[in-house]
Design a protein around this motif. Structure first.
Motif, PDB file in Angstrom:
ATOM      1  N   THR A 164     -14.691  -0.676  -3.976  1.00 48.16           N
ATOM      2  CA  THR A 164     -14.516  -0.251  -2.579  1.00 48.16           C
ATOM      3  C   THR A 164     -15.340  -1.080  -1.608  1.00 48.16           C
ATOM      4  N   GLY A 165     -16.416  -1.710  -2.067  1.00 44.82           N
ATOM      5  CA  GLY A 165     -17.225  -2.535  -1.172  1.00 44.82           C
ATOM      6  C   GLY A 165     -16.805  -3.984  -1.133  1.00 44.82           C
ATOM      7  N   ASN A 166     -15.808  -4.354  -1.939  1.00 39.78           N
ATOM      8  CA  ASN A 166     -15.360  -5.754  -2.020  1.00 39.78           C
ATOM      9  C   ASN A 166     -14.162  -5.969  -1.106  1.00 39.78           C
ATOM     10  N   THR A 171      -4.510 -10.272  -1.232  1.00 38.81           N
ATOM     11  CA  THR A 171      -3.637  -9.537  -2.155  1.00 38.81           C
ATOM     12  C   THR A 171      -3.109  -8.228  -1.622  1.00 38.81           C
ATOM     13  N   GLY A 172      -3.832  -7.603  -0.694  1.00 45.03           N
ATOM     14  CA  GLY A 172      -3.470  -6.252  -0.296  1.00 45.03           C
ATOM     15  C   GLY A 172      -4.047  -5.197  -1.224  1.00 45.03           C
ATOM     16  N   TYR A 173      -4.852  -5.601  -2.205  1.00 42.91           N
ATOM     17  CA  TYR A 173      -5.651  -4.736  -3.091  1.00 42.91           C
ATOM     18  C   TYR A 173      -4.871  -4.055  -4.220  1.00 42.91           C
ATOM     19  N   ARG A 174      -3.600  -3.764  -4.041  1.00 43.55           N
ATOM     20  CA  ARG A 174      -2.886  -2.991  -5.061  1.00 43.55           C
ATOM     21  C   ARG A 174      -2.954  -3.628  -6.445  1.00 43.55           C
ATOM     22  N   PRO A 175      -2.715  -4.933  -6.606  1.00 38.26           N
ATOM     23  CA  PRO A 175      -2.820  -5.521  -7.949  1.00 38.26           C
ATOM     24  C   PRO A 175      -4.252  -5.554  -8.462  1.00 38.26           C
ATOM     25  N   THR A1260      -9.450  -2.307   3.660  1.00 44.38           N
ATOM     26  CA  THR A1260     -10.091  -2.192   2.351  1.00 44.38           C
ATOM     27  C   THR A1260      -9.210  -1.328   1.468  1.00 44.38           C
ATOM     28  N   ILE A1261      -9.605  -1.176   0.226  1.00 45.91           N
ATOM     29  CA  ILE A1261      -8.757  -0.440  -0.719  1.00 45.91           C
ATOM     30  C   ILE A1261      -8.534   1.007  -0.288  1.00 45.91           C
ATOM     31  N   THR A1263      -8.027   1.978   2.794  1.00 49.61           N
ATOM     32  CA  THR A1263      -7.249   2.062   4.035  1.00 49.61           C
ATOM     33  C   THR A1263      -5.815   1.571   3.874  1.00 49.61           C
ATOM     34  N   ILE A1264      -5.421   1.175   2.673  1.00 51.93           N
ATOM     35  CA  ILE A1264      -4.047   0.713   2.445  1.00 51.93           C
ATOM     36  C   ILE A1264      -3.181   1.922   2.093  1.00 51.93           C
ATOM     37  N   PRO A1265      -1.856   1.770   2.033  1.00 58.56           N
ATOM     38  CA  PRO A1265      -1.001   2.905   1.668  1.00 58.56           C
ATOM     39  C   PRO A1265      -1.375   3.481   0.300  1.00 58.56           C
ATOM     40  N   LYS A1266      -1.460   4.800   0.247  1.00 55.72           N
ATOM     41  CA  LYS A1266      -1.794   5.445  -1.023  1.00 55.72           C
ATOM     42  C   LYS A1266      -0.697   5.216  -2.056  1.00 55.72           C
ATOM     43  N   GLN A1267       0.515   5.184  -1.599  1.00 55.89           N
ATOM     44  CA  GLN A1267       1.645   4.816  -2.458  1.00 55.89           C
ATOM     45  C   GLN A1267       2.345   3.632  -1.806  1.00 55.89           C
ATOM     46  N   PHE A1268       2.446   2.547  -2.557  1.00 53.17           N
ATOM     47  CA  PHE A1268       2.890   1.270  -1.983  1.00 53.17           C
ATOM     48  C   PHE A1268       4.022   0.738  -2.859  1.00 53.17           C
ATOM     49  N   ASN A1269       5.248   0.965  -2.429  1.00 54.63           N
ATOM     50  CA  ASN A1269       6.422   0.582  -3.207  1.00 54.63           C
ATOM     51  C   ASN A1269       7.087  -0.636  -2.581  1.00 54.63           C
ATOM     52  N   VAL A1270       7.372  -1.632  -3.416  1.00 54.97           N
ATOM     53  CA  VAL A1270       7.965  -2.871  -2.908  1.00 54.97           C
ATOM     54  C   VAL A1270       9.112  -3.302  -3.818  1.00 54.97           C
TER      55      VAL A1270
END
Length: 1359
Positions: A164-166, A171-175, A1260-1261, A1263-1270
């Motif tokens: 969480t501090g990185n 990438t958008g954090y999801r991977p 940060t991780i 603040t991104i969508p909790k569920q991120f479907n692409v």
């Protein structure tokens, strides 16, 4: 300078280990950080300098330290950019290189980061790996059951929170989260995203077997310390002292060490340097960590005493261990302070001293104040004073000789009557924090902690006592709301009492003059108090089993009968992200093109072996540079001085007068204009480059630049132009040739005549955004023989840097060579803005005849490099009653800053994406304003993100005007293929390739848009203080394919070397080039070419090897580079074919290696160059996408949580679906920053003030969508596209507007509710939601007095 040697005596020598290697340092500046030492004096370069503030995580390492009391080694992550080297005496440091490497074998962390596609530019990846590794190491020490083979004891929640501090910008954090969660004991592998380990549908056992195996014993940190007997470092040579008793400490403080004006620093974790940056050196350092009394944890009947040097992390563990409700909640709150690797070294005492002495907005002081804590201080008068927190905060600032010894937190009990607990008395404690990031690493707008003793009387809820503490709202210290406390004590709560308490609170919580968002801070203070008191009804129900009723008094539970929702202040152990779905479809038409391969070099990026410019070892006699820049706009610069004095080690101060004869004062150039390297006499803007100071070390150069004092003179000068309005008043514009202006569509007057309704002169204002690449601007210039210059630059545009350096130095271009291997994030900021950095280094190296390098500190980088173009838009439109728009006219004022840079591109880009809807007729007047601000440049989606948003704002306005669903208006105005051709001309291809209508329907189905819209409406009716919104947004993005060079060479062993002009920025360009090379050479169709991809290496860009490299930008350079390489390969295949046929006639089978050896013997030319130039008719094309986003807004704080995002994006026939998926997600999250979080602000002089990780908040991780479907849509064959592919780097960024629009929908629901309570102002359904929609913005639109209005509404119904 430090001296490192193999042996030295006793405690006078600094001894430590790095990755098992012993280091003994004989001499060192005590202010040297661990990061500085690692990067300058060891071969371990994986620790990256991302900010120097402990705010990004790029420099995280694992520190192993022997605990003599527990007789065991403790291990924890720390930020090496803040950790002083002398503080690690006797410790062991592990960097990501110590975990594994390409030669000895990668660690499973490295392999999984690569396999889950979790590394793009890779600059942040080593720090991510070490944060995860630290979590793995420490979880293995717990008593939890052993996990299944291949997994750890980590939970999914812990794995996510480990990073969480990185920060990551790519990438958008999801991977990254998936790579971390793959180690968790409770992970469901079905929830993890696409990876290179298993295929969709594989059984769980198969998936586990294909994961890189992890065994805690085999992959642990094995560096055992051997110097336990000599842990203490006491060295006059270093000016570093480690007392072991308070008496020894007192003696040191009284000695000559602190006399005679010498500056002494008391040291524990030194994390305060991240906030209060030092520009003056200390003479002595005293390390407090070895005094047992300061590390005490003592529990008695009254409470717990914590020694002041205990780390915040240890305090959290102890508080949780004691299990008390109050202690547990304090611990939960402390976990939202900073980040784990800061809490591990930051001391509780250090935090309190910063708050007391420097007015740091501390959460810890707030918490301790609320629960009545005390502190013990060793004063200058040799006294041990024990005082309350209030007394501590209000006393004069502590001096150097005052030492905070300990903190005492009392046990709290309900009020007793006759020696017994009241039967129905209950103690309640709650903490609150409103900050841009839910899980810390961000200072709060306001924090609060409330302690109340309540009981249930026959008339309702009785407040026996209450303590209300508020902090970080713009005062020197946290304070108690004493008037409110006094008023509420003894009161039975009802709506009237609560309303009066809130009015009193507004008088208690008052921000100092000049505090930003003062009204917002006051409003959330009210919200927190309301939420706390409003929660009592549930508590009393639990105590009494039923609620007392009184017809003459409106109790809180009755007043809030409809308030069955909670704002949810605690995060607990909940997972940050829910399962996500990625849908890709691989194509085998051009295999291995189309295969979702791992990104080239991902594993060595994780292991720290990837070499960035600043990782290149300094040549002998290398100097370091730093820019001296102006802090004033439009002012003469009469001279430069240094205060207090020029630091030792400065070699020169380079300015415009040092340009050599025959050279030019040029810093960058575009097609139409150039800008100077240095402003000679006049500062044109704040952030203008004035000079370049060169010194023996980067630290010395930075210090010299910071203490430089510029002598300004403004007499006789016009005031600076700092807004587009001022530019219009003074006719300050840049002019560009007409053929660069976009074309209008249709007849605006006719369209207005045909309309049923009209809107005139509506306004939109859009701010700027910074690139915030993880690797700041950097370059290394090395003078070469014969008046030549070799420059290593982190740049997207080496060709232009080459040209500018030659012109600046006055030498032929063949005397200059610019080399770029990889870039640690660019986003357009290293296109033009990297050129003056490289040029300044080259100029200094040329003048001093020594190598010169620079690595910009984060603050300077953010001040001088500009960012996205701000603009003001005024629009007029006409539309039908059904929402069909018939005409739109825009007046756009673009703030270009002081120079043109690449602003010539912006008008076309704005209009191109704005045309995604059929406006009927479209006209516009665009002016490019010249202001005295730093010049703006191309930031990912330049102009396009603004144009797309303008379109959505217009659509939203029409829907509000007509009181209809905005989604219906969007659908009504989507293009038919005919209107698409009208608006986009040749860029619009055949109707079968117009995929937006099908994408629009597809994303609605896959996201269950219609059903969720109904559910959201129901949710909003049920919940008072939380509102949800959902939005579906399309994009049509026009792209241009540009020329590109390529070169392919085949060596004797059959391995292949590829060179392209395109630069690897993390976007996977080299990976796609590698795949295309293997495909194109594989067409030779000899044996064993199916694995040809493993034989391909793409090497660094070199402007003397491959010329006409051009600019890597606008998303299409990957395609162009691939086509250039394919052309080369076609030539080579043509050359090899006759030999292949001849050999096949002679041999049973012919493999690749044999063919190539024979080709060398036959003297066949196995090197081919090409220069791909796209045909005019196919150089432009369109790509399409759509997104649905759902958000939840907390009306009390303005916090927006993104619950879910669904994206469908057309990649044509993707060359690498894994790479394109990463680009889609990363672009979207960067767009999320623009629309929701990132404020790039200037002061009244035009100087950037959001210039650090403390003030500028990227996603940060948490603040991104909790569920991120692409879904990466494979739209089949596109004959005019390169291997049928389409770009993915920038267009998806525009889809982040869906979050902004969903937030607007949630605010609209809140305003509708506000109106139902009787409010008049702030209830109109037509409003402009600013960009970014930060918490203060959202809260203001939801109603700064929403709580008061609600209570007044309730009170008005009392008979």
């Amino acid at each position: 300078m430090e001296k490192t040697q193999n042996s030295a005596a006793g405690n006078e020598c600094l001894v430590f280990y790095v990755n098992g290697e012993r280091f003994e340092v004989a001499e060192i500046d005590p202010s040297t950080t661990l990061l500085e030492f690692l990067r300058s004096s060891t071969r371990f370069k994986s620790v990256k300098l991302g900010c120097g503030e402990g705010g990004c995580g790029a420099c995280v390492v694992l520190l192993s330290k022997y605990d003599p009391i527990l007789k065991q080694v403790e291990e924890f992550s720390v930020s090496s950019c803040l950790t002083l080297l002398c503080s690690i005496h006797g410790c062991s440091i592990t960097t990501t290189e110590g975990l594994g490497n390409s030669r000895d074998g990668f660690h499973p962390i490295h392999e999984r980061f690569a396999g889950f596609h979790a590394s793009q530019c890779g600059f942040c990846t080593p720090g991510m790996c070490m944060s995860l590794f630290s979590a793995l190491v420490n979880t293995e020490k717990t008593n939890r059951p052993q996990a299944s083979p291949g997994f750890s004891k980590l939970t999914v929640s812990e794995a996510e929170k480990a990073i969480t501090g990185n920060l990551c910008r790519c990438t958008g954090y999801r991977p990254i989260a998936d790579a971390c969660k793959s180690f968790a004991a409770d992970v469901d592998l079905e929830d993890l995203g696409i990876n290179s380990f298993w295929r969709k549908g594989d059984e769980k056992q198969v998936k586990v077997s294909r994961l890189p195996p992890y065994n805690p014993k085999d992959h642990a940190c094995s560096f055992v310390l051997n110097d336990r007997s000599s842990r203490l470092l006491n060295s006059k040579r270093y000016s570093w002292f480690s007392p072991v008793t308070t008496e020894e400490l007192r003696s040191l403080l009284e000695s000559d060490v602190v006399e005679n004006g010498k500056r002494t620093k008391l040291v524990v974790g030194s994390t305060g340097n991240g906030y209060y940056k030092e520009t003056e050196k200390y003479d002595k350092y005293i390390d407090l960590r070895c005094i047992p009394e300061l590390s005490v944890v003592r529990k008695d009947n009254l409470g717990i005493e914590f020694g002041a040097v205990l780390s915040i992390s240890k305090v959290i563990l102890y508080l949780k261990e004691f299990g008390d409700l109050v202690f547990t909640k304090i611990a939960d709150h402390l976990e939202k302070i900073a980040s784990g690797f800061i809490r591990n070294s930051a001391s509780i005492g250090g935090n309190l001293v910063m708050a007391q002495r420097n007015y740091f907005p501390s959460d810890i002081t707030l918490l301790l104040l609320a629960v009545g804590s005390t502190v013990s201080i060793l004063t200058d008068c040799h006294k041990h004073d024990k005082i309350t927190m209030e007394e501590f905060l209000n006393r004069p600032p502590l001096c150097t000789k005052d030492v905070l010894l300990s903190v005492h937190i009392p046990f709290l009990q309900p009020i007793r009557i006759d020696g017994s607990d009241q039967t129905n008395s209950r103690l309640l404690f709650e903490t609150y924090r409103a900050a841009p990031r839910p899980l810390g690493n961000a200072l709060p707008y306001l924090n609060a902690a409330f302690l109340a003793d309540i009981s249930c009387s026959k008339n309702g809820i009785l407040v026996n006592t209450i303590q209300l503490a508020f902090g970080a709202y713009g005062t020197k210290h946290a304070t108690r709301a004493s008037k409110v406390e006094k008023y509420l004590t003894g009161k039975i709560l009802n709506a009237g009492i609560l309303n009066e308490a809130i009015e009193l609170l507004k008088g208690d919580v008052v921000s100092d003059e000049g505090t930003s968002h003062a009204a917002y801070r006051s409003s959330i203070a009210v919200g927190f108090l309301f939420e706390f008191l409003n929660s009592f009804s549930g508590v009393v129900s639990a105590i009494t089993g039923s609620l007392s009723e009184d017809l003459n008094s409106l109790s809180i539970d009755e007043a809030a009968e409809s308030n069955n929702d909670s704002t949810g202040n605690q995060t607990g152990n909940q997972e940050l992200l829910s399962s996500a779905k990625q849908v890709i479809k691989s194509s085998k038409d051009f295999y291995p093109v189309g295969k979702p391969m791992k990104k080239m070099a991902a594993a060595i990026q994780a292991s720290g072996e990837a070499v960035y410019v600043d990782d290149i070892p300094s040549p002998p006699n290398c100097l370091h540079g730093a820019f001296i820049y102006s802090t004033e706009s439009a002012a003469r610069v009469k001279g430069i001085s240094f205060s207090p004095k020029l630091p030792t080690g400065v070699s020169a101060v380079i300015s415009a007068k040092d340009i050599p004869k025959g050279g030019e004062n040029i810093g960058s150039t575009t097609i139409f204009a150039s800008e100077p390297l240095f402003s000679a006499d006049l500062s044109r803007c704040a952030g203008d480059r004035i000079a370049f100071v060169v010194a023996e070390t980067q630290k010395c150069a930075n210090l010299a630049a910071k203490i430089a004092v510029l002598d300004y003179d403004k007499e006789g000068l016009y005031p600076p132009i700092l807004t587009v309005e001022e530019a219009v008043e003074r006719s300050s514009f840049f002019e560009f040739p007409p053929y660069f202006c976009p074309e209008k569509v249709g007849d605006f007057s006719k369209g207005m005549t045909e309309s049923d309704y009209k809107i005139f002169n509506a306004e939109i204002k859009l701010g700027s955004q910074h690139y915030f690449y993880m690797e700041t601007q950097t370059a290394l210039a090395i003078p070469d023989e014969d008046n030549c210059m070799v420059v290593y630059s982190s740049i997207q545009n080496p060709e232009y840097a080459h040209i500018v350096i030659a012109r600046c130095l006055g030498i032929p271009e063949h005397n200059v060579r610019v080399i770029t291997r990889r870039v640690g994030g660019g986003f357009g900021g290293k296109a033009m803005k990297a050129i003056p950095v490289a040029t300044a280094c080259a100029l200094a190296a040329h003048k001093l005849r020594r190598p010169v390098r620079i690595y910009l500190d984060r603050n300077t980088d953010m001040v001088i490099t500009g960012g996205r173009h701000p603009m003001k838009i005024t629009y007029t439109l006409g539309f039908k009653s059904d929402g069909k728009i018939t005409a739109l006219h825009l007046d756009i004022l673009i703030d270009a800053g002081i120079t043109e840079d690449a602003t010539i591109l912006i008008p076309n880009n704005i209009i191109a994406t704005l045309k995604k809807y059929n406006w009927g007729a479209l006209s516009f007047d665009i002016k490019v304003c010249k202001t005295n601000l730093s010049s703006k440049s191309t930031l990912r989606g330049p102009g396009e993100v603004q144009g797309s948003f303008i379109a959505e704002a217009v659509i939203e306005h029409v829907a509000s005007f007509l009181s209809v669903e905005v989604d219906a208006v969007r659908s009504k105005n989507l293009h038919t293929h005919d209107s698409l051709k009208l608006f986009y001309g040749n860029a619009a291809e055949e109707s079968i390739e117009y995929t937006l209508p099908s994408i629009w329907d597809k994303v609605a189905r896959s996201s269950n848009y219609v059903q969720r819209a109904v559910m959201i409406e129901e949710f909003n009716q049920r919940n008072v203080w939380r509102k949800r919104g959902i939005s579906r947004v399309p994009i049509v993005h026009e792209l241009t394919v540009r020329p590109a060079p390529g070169k392919v060479s085949i060596l004797w062993d059959g391995s292949i070397v590829v060179e392209v002009g395109g630069i690897e920025l993390g976007q996977g360009l080299y990976t796609k080039v590698k795949q295309v090379t293997a495909y194109a050479l594989g067409l030779i169709q000899c044996d064993e070419t199916e694995n040809l991809v493993e034989k391909v290496r793409v090497v660094q860009a070199d402007t003397l090897s491959v010329v006409q490299g051009g600019l890597t930008a606008a998303s299409t350079t990957s395609e162009s580079s691939c086509e250039a390489v394919r052309l080369c390969c076609n030539v080579l295949v043509e050359r090899l074919n006759p030999l292949k046929k001849k050999l096949q006639e002679q041999m049973v089978s012919l493999n690749w290696e044999t063919l190539i050896v024979q080709a060398h013997f036959q003297n066949i030319n196995l090197a081919a160059n090409s220069y791909f130039v796209p045909e005019f008719s196919s150089s432009r094309y369109l790509t399409y996408g759509a997104a649905v986003s759902e958000v939840e807004v907390n009306i009390l704080t303005g916090q927006t949580t993104i619950l879910r995002t669904d994206i469908v994006y057309d990649c044509g026939q993707s060359m690498n679906p894994a790479v394109d998926l990463g680009q889609i997600e990363g672009a979207f999250v960067q767009g999320l920053g623009f629309f929701m979080l990132e404020e790039y602000l200037t002061n009244y002089d035009g100087l950037v003030v959001t210039d650090s990780t403390w003030t500028y908040k990227i996603p940060t991780i948490d603040t991104i969508p909790k569920q991120f479907n692409v879904e990466v849509l494979n739209s089949g064959n596109h004959q005019k596209r390169i291997l049928s592919s389409k770009a993915s780097g920038e267009p998806p960024l525009l889809l982040a507007a869906s979050v902004h629009c969903a937030t607007r929908a949630a605010i609209k629901a809140a305003r509708k509710q506000l109106k139902s309570w009787g409010a008049v102002e702030g209830t109109d359904s037509t409003f402009q939601l600013e960009v970014p929609a930060t918490m203060p913005v959202v809260k203001r639109l939801c109603g700064l007095i929403a709580v008061e209005t609600y209570l007044q509404s309730l009170l008005s119904h009392i008979p």
